[in-house]
Design an enzyme around this catalytic site. Structure first.
Site, PDB file in Angstrom:
ATOM      1  N   HIS A  72       0.847  -1.196   0.000  1.00 26.61           N
ATOM      2  CA  HIS A  72       0.000   0.000   0.000  1.00 26.61           C
ATOM      3  C   HIS A  72       0.877   1.239   0.000  1.00 26.61           C
ATOM      4  O   HIS A  72       1.808   1.344   0.789  1.00 26.61           O
ATOM      5  CB  HIS A  72      -0.902   0.027   1.243  1.00 26.61           C
ATOM      6  CG  HIS A  72      -2.092  -0.874   1.135  1.00 26.61           C
ATOM      7  ND1 HIS A  72      -3.338  -0.508   1.543  1.00 26.61           N
ATOM      8  CD2 HIS A  72      -2.208  -2.121   0.641  1.00 26.61           C
ATOM      9  CE1 HIS A  72      -4.193  -1.492   1.304  1.00 26.61           C
ATOM     10  NE2 HIS A  72      -3.522  -2.495   0.763  1.00 26.61           N
ATOM     11  N   TYR A 198      -9.132   5.440   7.731  1.00 23.29           N
ATOM     12  CA  TYR A 198      -9.297   5.745   9.160  1.00 23.29           C
ATOM     13  C   TYR A 198     -10.337   6.865   9.252  1.00 23.29           C
ATOM     14  O   TYR A 198     -10.096   7.971   8.771  1.00 23.29           O
ATOM     15  CB  TYR A 198      -7.983   6.227   9.773  1.00 23.29           C
ATOM     16  CG  TYR A 198      -6.938   5.142   9.965  1.00 23.29           C
ATOM     17  CD1 TYR A 198      -6.124   4.724   8.918  1.00 23.29           C
ATOM     18  CD2 TYR A 198      -6.763   4.555  11.210  1.00 23.29           C
ATOM     19  CE1 TYR A 198      -5.162   3.740   9.109  1.00 23.29           C
ATOM     20  CE2 TYR A 198      -5.797   3.573  11.415  1.00 23.29           C
ATOM     21  CZ  TYR A 198      -5.009   3.168  10.360  1.00 23.29           C
ATOM     22  OH  TYR A 198      -4.053   2.196  10.561  1.00 23.29           O
ATOM     23  N   PRO A 289      -4.405  -0.382  18.938  1.00 27.05           N
ATOM     24  CA  PRO A 289      -4.194  -0.827  17.558  1.00 27.05           C
ATOM     25  C   PRO A 289      -4.212   0.275  16.500  1.00 27.05           C
ATOM     26  O   PRO A 289      -3.927  -0.004  15.331  1.00 27.05           O
ATOM     27  CB  PRO A 289      -5.343  -1.804  17.330  1.00 27.05           C
ATOM     28  CG  PRO A 289      -6.406  -1.366  18.274  1.00 27.05           C
ATOM     29  CD  PRO A 289      -5.707  -0.809  19.471  1.00 27.05           C
ATOM     30  N   LYS A 293       0.985  -0.874  15.285  1.00 25.16           N
ATOM     31  CA  LYS A 293       2.397  -1.027  15.638  1.00 25.16           C
ATOM     32  C   LYS A 293       2.739  -2.308  16.407  1.00 25.16           C
ATOM     33  O   LYS A 293       3.919  -2.645  16.559  1.00 25.16           O
ATOM     34  CB  LYS A 293       2.850   0.179  16.488  1.00 25.16           C
ATOM     35  CG  LYS A 293       2.895   1.481  15.707  1.00 25.16           C
ATOM     36  CD  LYS A 293       3.994   1.446  14.661  1.00 25.16           C
ATOM     37  CE  LYS A 293       3.923   2.583  13.689  1.00 25.16           C
ATOM     38  NZ  LYS A 293       4.222   2.209  12.316  1.00 25.16           N
ATOM     39  N   TYR A 381       4.111   5.920  10.270  1.00 27.01           N
ATOM     40  CA  TYR A 381       3.256   4.819   9.828  1.00 27.01           C
ATOM     41  C   TYR A 381       4.047   3.760   9.063  1.00 27.01           C
ATOM     42  O   TYR A 381       3.897   2.567   9.318  1.00 27.01           O
ATOM     43  CB  TYR A 381       2.106   5.362   8.970  1.00 27.01           C
ATOM     44  CG  TYR A 381       0.954   4.398   8.890  1.00 27.01           C
ATOM     45  CD1 TYR A 381      -0.021   4.370   9.874  1.00 27.01           C
ATOM     46  CD2 TYR A 381       0.856   3.485   7.841  1.00 27.01           C
ATOM     47  CE1 TYR A 381      -1.080   3.468   9.826  1.00 27.01           C
ATOM     48  CE2 TYR A 381      -0.187   2.580   7.773  1.00 27.01           C
ATOM     49  CZ  TYR A 381      -1.152   2.577   8.773  1.00 27.01           C
ATOM     50  OH  TYR A 381      -2.184   1.665   8.718  1.00 27.01           O
TER      51      TYR A 381
END
Ligand code: APR
Ligand code: PHB
Length: 387
Positions: A72, A198, A289, A293, A381
């Site tokens: 991604h 998100y 979550p 990580k 990220y």
């Protein structure tokens, strides 16, 4: 029985450690409370950072990951009913890979068994002893009910947040509870969008993720005391539809294969070492979550530990082992902050007022529109470099 490194737990931490040690020619024994079928089926998170993928590749266990993992290059922050893309790869030159944790676990179990090295599944009453001495040992009962003793030079506590290892050590814990939980579902439905979403919504956070081109993984923020029995499949789809709404977006639905609720906590155990006992992964720290990580930190810990043990067994040097806890904790605290930040920006806290909601939206808009702020999210990220 005797081995150099006694490893408690066959999750990502314990299995990766066993594998890396074998590459260094260091023998270990892995003790796991559950069955092979259970650990291979347990559905957990599924985002691998760039450095995690690199490590698994270098360790020769990424063949299926490279074939089936889904790279991604961006993710969406959805707020005010619209998507705001964070271009992970344009901003950092790196990507993440969507590949289920249990797939990583399957690959590592297969690699160990193919190498002719066993894993002791379904053991019970596991206890580390004399960890403050240079002759530590582990006692346990094997799957046949035979009581055993395993003498080691070092014990690795990789037995997760409900394990026994962290109870042996007189550590300080730093913890934070969040006033919400995640209801997670795995659905036989193609992803509704090619990237993760998100979502900030007044009814609560929602996340669109995936496992394969046929399987979607979705989450809903729910109260921490919520019971899964209260959530019929119909109610779940209805709530996901309300929160994930955006122009031009249609939520693909399908049969729900699995559902469950996970509470959210941050915990850090300091130090991560007691004499000859080294804690790694969830046994030492838990993250909420939201930044994905958990597994990545577990794998980072054991990469540091494997190198330190190789230096110790190979050259008799203890410097890297002595630095183990501090080295890992630097990354752990960075991930704690990042996960806490993502969580706070995206969830509706009970009793939050309009002022707090406006602050969240301001932070979201800034993150989505400032290259500096987007890059900060993106570099955390995709995973900060190991060294
Ligand atoms: N004896 C032996 N094994 C045990 C014991 C015990 N007393 N207690 C727990 N275990 C096993 C569990 O059954 C599990 O297989 O230890 C393993 C720990 O694995 P994980 O919980 O997956 O932890 P870790 O390897 O640190 O990986 C961290 O897992 O929980 C997720 O989100 C988390 O992604 C993160 C990752
Ligand atoms: C998942 O796919 O399970 C997942 C993805 C992103 C997260 C957490 C979990 O932040």
């Amino acid at each position: 029985m005797r081995t150099r490194v006694g490893i408690i737990g066959a999750g990502p931490a314990g299995l990766t450690l066993a594998h890396l040690l074998r590459l260094h020619g260091i023998d270990s024994v892995v003790l796991e409370a559950r069955s092979r079928e259970y650990v291979e089926r347990r559905v957990r998170a599924g985002v691998l950072e760039h450095p995690t993928v690199e490590l698994l590749r270098e360790a020769g266990v990424a063949e299926r990951l490279d074939r089936e993992g889904m790279p991604h290059h961006g993710l969406s922050l959805r707020f005010d009913g619209a998507d705001h893309r964070i271009a992970l790869t344009d901003l950092t030159g790196k990507s993440i890979t969507v590949y289920g944790q249990q797939e990583v676990v399957k690959d590592l179990i297969a690699a160990r068994l193919d190498a002719g090295e066993p894993i002791a599944f379904e053991v019970s009453d596991v206890r580390p002893h004399d960890v403050e001495t240079d002759r530590p040992y582990i006692t346990y009962v094997d799957a046949d009910g035979t009581r055993r003793r395993l003498d080691c030079e070092v014990i690795a506590g990789c037995d997760g947040s409900h394990g026994v290892s962290h109870t042996v050590a007189p550590s300080a814990t730093h913890a934070h509870d969040y006033p919400f939980a995640w209801l997670g579902v795995l659905a036989k439905a193609p992803p509704s969008h090619s990237e993760l979403i998100y979502t900030h919504h007044e009814r609560g956070f929602a996340l669109h993720s995936m496992r394969t081109p046929e399987i979607t993984r979705l989450y809903l923020q729910v109260p921490p005391e919520e019971r899964i029995e209260n959530w019929s499949d119909e109610r779940i789809w209805d709530e996901l539809g309300r929160r994930l709404t955006a122009d031009g977006f249609t939520l693909t639905t399908g049969p729900i294969l699995e559902k469950g609720i996970t509470t959210m906590r941050s915990v850090v155990t300091e130090p991560m070492r007691h004499g000859r006992l080294f804690l790694a992964g969830d046994a030492a720290h838990i993250v909420p979550p939201t930044g994905a990580k958990g597994m990545n930190l577990a794998i980072h810990d054991v990469s540091v530990l494997a190198e330190a043990l190789a230096r110790y067994f190979g050259e008799g040097r203890t410097d890297l082992l002595d630095a183990y806890s501090d080295t890992c904790l630097r990354r752990v605290w960075r991930a704690q902050h990042f996960s806490w930040w993502m969580t706070s920006m995206l969830h509706q806290a009970p009793g939050a007022d309009d002022f707090q909601r406006r602050l969240q939206l301001s932070q979201l808009r800034y993150t989505a529109t400032s290259t500096a702020a987007a890059t900060s999210l993106a570099e955390n990220y995709v995973g900060l470099p190991y060294k």
